[in-house]
Design an enzyme around this catalytic site. Structure first.
Site, PDB file in Angstrom:
ATOM      1  NE  ARG A 124      27.458  31.145  -7.014  1.00 19.83           N
ATOM      2  CZ  ARG A 124      27.462  30.058  -7.700  1.00 19.83           C
ATOM      3  NH1 ARG A 124      27.034  29.932  -9.154  1.00 19.83           N
ATOM      4  NH2 ARG A 124      27.806  28.840  -7.008  1.00 19.83           N
TER       5      ARG A 124
ATOM      6  CE  LYS B 138      -4.396   0.320   0.232  1.00 24.03           C
ATOM      7  NZ  LYS B 138      -5.368  -0.450  -0.606  1.00 24.03           N
TER       8      LYS B 138
ATOM      9  CB  THR C 239      -2.681  -3.340  -0.542  1.00 23.02           C
ATOM     10  OG1 THR C 239      -4.043  -3.023  -1.351  1.00 23.02           O
ATOM     11  CG2 THR C 239      -1.836  -4.250  -1.588  1.00 23.02           C
TER      12      THR C 239
ATOM     13  CD  GLN D 193      29.955  21.478  -8.433  1.00 28.34           C
ATOM     14  OE1 GLN D 193      29.547  22.605  -8.040  1.00 28.34           O
ATOM     15  NE2 GLN D 193      29.983  21.312  -9.949  1.00 28.34           N
TER      16      GLN D 193
ATOM     17  CG  HIS E  17      21.046  29.325 -12.173  1.00 22.20           C
ATOM     18  ND1 HIS E  17      22.115  29.080 -11.635  1.00 22.20           N
ATOM     19  CD2 HIS E  17      20.805  28.177 -13.157  1.00 22.20           C
ATOM     20  CE1 HIS E  17      22.746  27.894 -12.093  1.00 22.20           C
ATOM     21  NE2 HIS E  17      21.911  27.585 -12.979  1.00 22.20           N
TER      22      HIS E  17
HETATM   23  O1  LIG Z   1      28.384  26.205  -8.069  1.00 20.02           O
HETATM   24  C1  LIG Z   1      28.162  26.053  -9.336  1.00 20.02           C
HETATM   25  N1  LIG Z   1      28.673  24.719  -9.876  1.00 20.02           N
HETATM   26  C2  LIG Z   1      28.628  24.543 -11.089  1.00 20.02           C
HETATM   27  O2  LIG Z   1      29.047  23.388 -11.556  1.00 20.02           O
HETATM   28  C3  LIG Z   1      28.131  25.459 -11.846  1.00 20.02           C
HETATM   29  N2  LIG Z   1      28.056  25.760 -13.202  1.00 20.02           N
HETATM   30  C4  LIG Z   1      27.254  27.114 -13.574  1.00 20.02           C
HETATM   31  O3  LIG Z   1      26.814  27.225 -14.584  1.00 20.02           O
HETATM   32  N3  LIG Z   1      27.216  27.686 -12.233  1.00 20.02           N
HETATM   33  C5  LIG Z   1      27.801  26.760 -11.415  1.00 20.02           C
HETATM   34  N4  LIG Z   1      27.643  26.886  -9.974  1.00 20.02           N
END
Ligand SMILES: O=c1[nH]c(=O)c2[nH]c(=O)[nH]c2[nH]1
Length: 319
Positions: free
Chosen positions: A188, A17, A63, A244, A272
C-alpha cells in the site's frame, strides 16, 4: 450569580510574549545564512501572583520588554544558529536579570529557508521555502534554592515533515469482525506528516554562568540532523508491517545513537490513499497488485503515537 463563599486560589500561572517573529542574517562571509524564528517567552514565579489576585503590576516585566529582549539578544548572541542554545541563552537572561523570576520557558520554531540553486550553483544570498516543516525547541529553566542554581528541561522537535512512499508498506493480520470493511493490504501507499520530539538528559547547573558552556557540549545541530535522517531513512527502507512497527524502529535508533537523548516521541498520522475501484469502466482492474490510481483521503486519518524511553540500566550522559 457567583457564590462568594466558595474559596478559590491561583493554581498555576505563566505569562509572556508569543509569536515574536525574528529573522537573523549571518553575514560573517559573503555566503549568508538565515534563521527565521518564531519565539514564545513565558515567565513564572510567586512574585507574579499579586498581578492576578491583587491587580498589582509591581513585579510585572512587560511582555513588550520580553519581545524587545529577543531582538537585543539575537543581535549579540553567537548561538542563534543552534536553536537549543539560543533558547537557553534567552531563558537564562530573564532569570539572571530579574531576581524574582523563578522559571523561564522559551519555545522557538525555526522556519525553513533552503538555499536557492541558480544556474546549477547554490546562491550566496537567495533562499526559497521548501515546505512547511519546522525545527522546534522548548526549554524550561528553573532557579534552585540557591539563586545561581539552574535546572533545565529541554526538548526539541521536528514538526510537519510530510513524506510518502509508493511501496514497501503492508497492513495485514489485524482484527476482523463485524465492524471490519478494510481489506488486507500486502502493498500500500504509506504517507505521514512527522511530528517527533526528543528529551535531553542534562546535568544540574550550579552556577548560571556555566549554563551555556555546559549545554554547548551537546551537539544539538548534529542530533537534529541525525533524528531527521533516521526518520527519513527508516521510513524509506523499512518493509513496514504497520505505522506502529516503523515508528518504534525510528525512535529506538535515536536513543541508541545519542547518549544525551533520554526519550523520543512520535505522532504519525496515517494519511490514507486508497486504490480506486475502476471495474465500473469496462471491468478495469485497479485493486491489489493492479493498483496505480489512488484517492488521497483528507479526513479521517489514522493517528499512531508512542514514546520510547532509554531503559534505566543504560548509562546516562555525563557532561
Ligand atoms: O499501520 C496501520 N496501523 C493501524 O493501526 C491501522 N488501522 C488501519 O485501519 N490502517 C492501519 N495502518
Amino acid at each position: 450569580m457567583a457564590n462568594p463563599s466558595v474559596n478559590v486560589y491561583l493554581d498555576k500561572q505563566e505569562y509572556g510574549k508569543d509569536r515574536v517573529r525574528l529573522l537573523k542574517v549571518h553575514k560573517d562571509t559573503k555566503v549568508h545564512r538565515v534563521d527565521d524564528l518564531t519565539i514564545r517567552v513565558l515567565l513564572s514565579g510567586e512574585a507574579f501572583t499579586t498581578s492576578y489576585t491583587e491587580a498589582s503590576n509591581k513585579a510585572v516585566v512587560a511582555t513588550d520588554s520580553m519581545k524587545n529582549t529577543c531582538y537585543i539578544l539575537a543581535k549579540s548572541s553567537k548561538v542563534v544558529d543552534t536553536l537549543e542554545l539560543f533558547a537557553a541563552e534567552l531563558a537564562n537572561h530573564f532569570l539572571n536579570t530579574y531576581a524574582w523570576v523563578q522559571g523561564a520557558h522559551v519555545t522557538i520554531i525555526r522556519h525553513r529557508w533552503a538555499r536557492m540553486i541558480v544556474d546549477g550553483k547554490p546562491h550566496n544570498h537567495s533562499f526559497w521555502r521548501d515546505g512547511d516543516e519546522t525545527r522546534q525547541t522548548d526549554i524550561f529553566i528553573k532557579r534552585g534554592q540557591n539563586a545561581q542554581d539552574r535546572t533545565v528541561e529541554l526538548k526539541s522537535a521536528i514538526s510537519g515533515l510530510l513524506v510518502l512512499k509508493t511501496t514497501g508498506s503492508s497492513f495485514e493480520d489485524f482484527v476482523r469482525d463485524e465492524y471490519t470493511t478494510l481489506p488486507e493490504a500486502k502493498d500500500r501507499i504509506l504517507s505521514t506528516c512527522v511530528e517527533a520530539n526528543w528529551d535531553f538528559t542534562l546535568p544540574f547547573i550550579h552556577n548560571s554562568a556555566s549554563l551555556l558552556p555546559t549545554l554547548s557540549q551537546v551537539p544539538f545541530n548534529a542530533i537534529y540532523d541525525s533524528v531527521r535522517e533516521v526518520t527519513c531513512k527508516t521510513f524509506a527502507e523499512d518493509e513496514s508491517a504497520s505505522v506502529q512497527a516503523t515508528l518504534y524502529k525510528m525512535a529506538a535508533q535515536s536513543i541508541q545513537n545519542w547518549k544525551w537523548v533520554q526519550k523520543v516521541a512520535y505522532a504519525l498520522p496515517n494519511r490514507h490513499f486508497f486504490p480506486v475501484d475502476l471495474k465500473y469502466f469496462r471491468g478495469t482492474q485497479n485493486l491489489n497488485e493492479h493498483a496505480d490510481v489512488y484517492q488521497p483521503v483528507a479526513d479521517p486519518s489514522g493517528l499512531i503515537t508512542a514514546t520510547v524511553t532509554r531503559a534505566p540500566d543504560t548509562s546516562v550522559a555525563r557532561l
